[in-house]
Scaffold this active site. Structure first.
Site, PDB file in Angstrom:
ATOM      1  N   ASP A  10       0.826  -1.213   0.000  1.00  0.00           N
ATOM      2  CA  ASP A  10       0.000   0.000   0.000  1.00  0.00           C
ATOM      3  C   ASP A  10       0.854   1.255   0.000  1.00  0.00           C
ATOM      4  OD1 ASP A  10       0.749  -0.621   2.718  1.00  0.00           O
ATOM      5  OD2 ASP A  10      -0.716   0.844   3.422  1.00  0.00           O
ATOM      6  N   GLU A  23       0.061  -1.386   5.580  1.00  0.00           N
ATOM      7  CA  GLU A  23       1.087  -0.975   6.542  1.00  0.00           C
ATOM      8  C   GLU A  23       0.961   0.501   6.882  1.00  0.00           C
ATOM      9  OE1 GLU A  23       5.176   0.552   7.733  1.00  0.00           O
ATOM     10  OE2 GLU A  23       3.839   1.154   6.104  1.00  0.00           O
TER      11      GLU A  23
END
Length: 413
Positions: free
Chosen positions: A83, A178
């Site tokens: 991400d 994350e």
């Protein structure tokens, strides 16, 4: 070590996948689009010959590079996150390669107000003659952490094509979410099957980090006293105004993100909401030493109580939640994990820079879940912004470091 690198091409492909995570989402992963990149990574791992590569319902990508030695070697894992930050758009990223950088201003063409200047980005000084990759000016680049992904993929490809390079079993792990602190919420460590890990998510060439902040969240709940504003004299005690006074009473020249550096901790309000009757302030509390977290929390409570002295009918309550702890507490128990990483950096022809992270990583959580996991450089800079950049040469150095690290674990077994 003669590596025919694929890291640049992989990186330029991966950053075009929009993989922003979303704080407000209740799903996992928080955005389904992260799994589209995950599926591409699985496809590429299978093409390399990593036959067990897969993506699960939560978006975790896991694959195994089989051992090719008769020695009993600890299983190590290389990990990066898919991400990108919600802080800046990651849609329609257009990467630009600025070849043979010579210290000039890099004006990004889609928004010419976005300029990388040498005096504002001093790390560019070490990049003279290198090839710098930026976005086009309207988005972040996504080097955080697609540089790490591309580096792991390049290293995996090299190891699979060169069986004469001896190594133990190696796990490849790519995680979602994350950036919003949920990266390992649903990770099955037994399924992963690793003994030690390394996140490839650091900044400057040669940097190695085995220490993070410890972190708590603290919510301050203020109960005021409401009254009709036309008849409120002597009655109303607005929770909104009390919250404002608490914010205004916070230290200005210490204990704040904007006034601290290195090993100094801070108290930081990140959200405020409410009405006259009730207001909430969310704080994050950070320090490298756990006992100092409690000192900062006590100071924040004292500030709140002092403000409340002027509001006899109002009250305040606190909810403290542990977020993560300094991974050094775990990693220090396994000194070979750090020693081998520093040696791998040296073998790549780089001077190691041992640092502390003023933040957290997947490695913080993984370490306390039972997988000691420090952080290696990926070469990413100015992350979470339109000025984000990485150099091709730094990414190639990270690939060499990963390969060296795999070899060192086998040599020392």
């Amino acid at each position: 070590m003669n590596i025919q690198h694929t890291v640049k091409e992989r990186f330029l492909k991966y950053v075009k996948f929009d993989t922003q995570s979303d704080h407000s989402s209740l799903t996992f992963p928080s955005t389904a689009k992260q799994k589209i990149l995950g599926q591409e990574l699985v496809k590429e791992l299978l093409e390399m010959g990593i036959t067990d590569a897969s993506i699960d319902d939560f978006g975790y990508v896991i694959g195994t590079i089989p051992a090719n030695t008769s020695k009993k070697v600890a299983v190590i894992c290389f990990c990066s996150h898919m991400d990108t930050s919600p802080d800046c758009s990651g849609e329609n990223v257009k990467p630009i390669v600025h070849k043979n950088y010579q210290g000039e201003d890099l004006v990004l063409p889609d928004d010419e107000t976005v300029v990388l200047r040498l005096h504002e980005h001093p790390d560019l000084q070490a990049q003279i003659g290198n090839d710098i990759i930026t976005a086009s000016g309207t988005t972040l680049l996504g080097a955080d952490n697609k540089a790490g992904i591309a580096e792991i993929m390049d290293a995996a490809n090299f190891l699979m094509q060169n069986p004469h390079i001896k190594h133990g079993e190696i796990k490849v792990l790519f995680t979602p979410d994350e950036e919003i602190g949920r990266g390992v919420d649903h990770l099955d460590l037994k399924k992963l099957g690793a003994d030690f890990g390394y996140t490839i998510d650091g900044e400057t060439l040669g940097s190695f980090e085995d220490e993070t902040f410890s972190a708590d969240g603290m919510q301050v709940n203020i109960k005021g006293q409401s009254a009709h504003p036309g008849f409120a004299k002597g009655k109303m005690e607005s929770a909104i105004k009390i919250a404002g006074e608490i914010i205004a009473a916070l230290p200005k020249n210490r204990l704040s993100p904007e006034s601290t550096a290195d090993k100094e901790g801070f108290v930081h309000p990140v959200n405020i909401s409410g009405q006259v009757e009730e207001a909430l302030i969310d704080f994050i509390i950070r320090d490298f030493e756990d006992h100092k977290l409690h000192e900062h929390e006590k100071e924040l409570k004292n500030i709140c109580e002092n403000v409340l002295k002027n509001y006899p009918n109002a009250s305040v309550a606190y909810r403290i939640s542990e977020q993560y702890r300094n991974m050094k507490q775990v990693i220090a128990q396994h000194p070979q994990v750090s020693a081998f990483a520093l040696l791998a950096i040296e073998r790549a022809g780089i001077s190691p820079k041992k640092q502390s992270i003023r933040g957290g990583t997947d490695g913080s959580r993984l370490s306390f879940m039972g997988l000691p996991c420090p952080n290696l450089f990926a070469g990413e800079h100015a992350f979470h912004s339109k000025q984000e950049w990485v150099s091709v040469q730094d990414m190639e150095a990270a690939v060499r470091t990963i390969v060296n690290l795999a070899m060192i674990w086998e040599e020392r077994a």
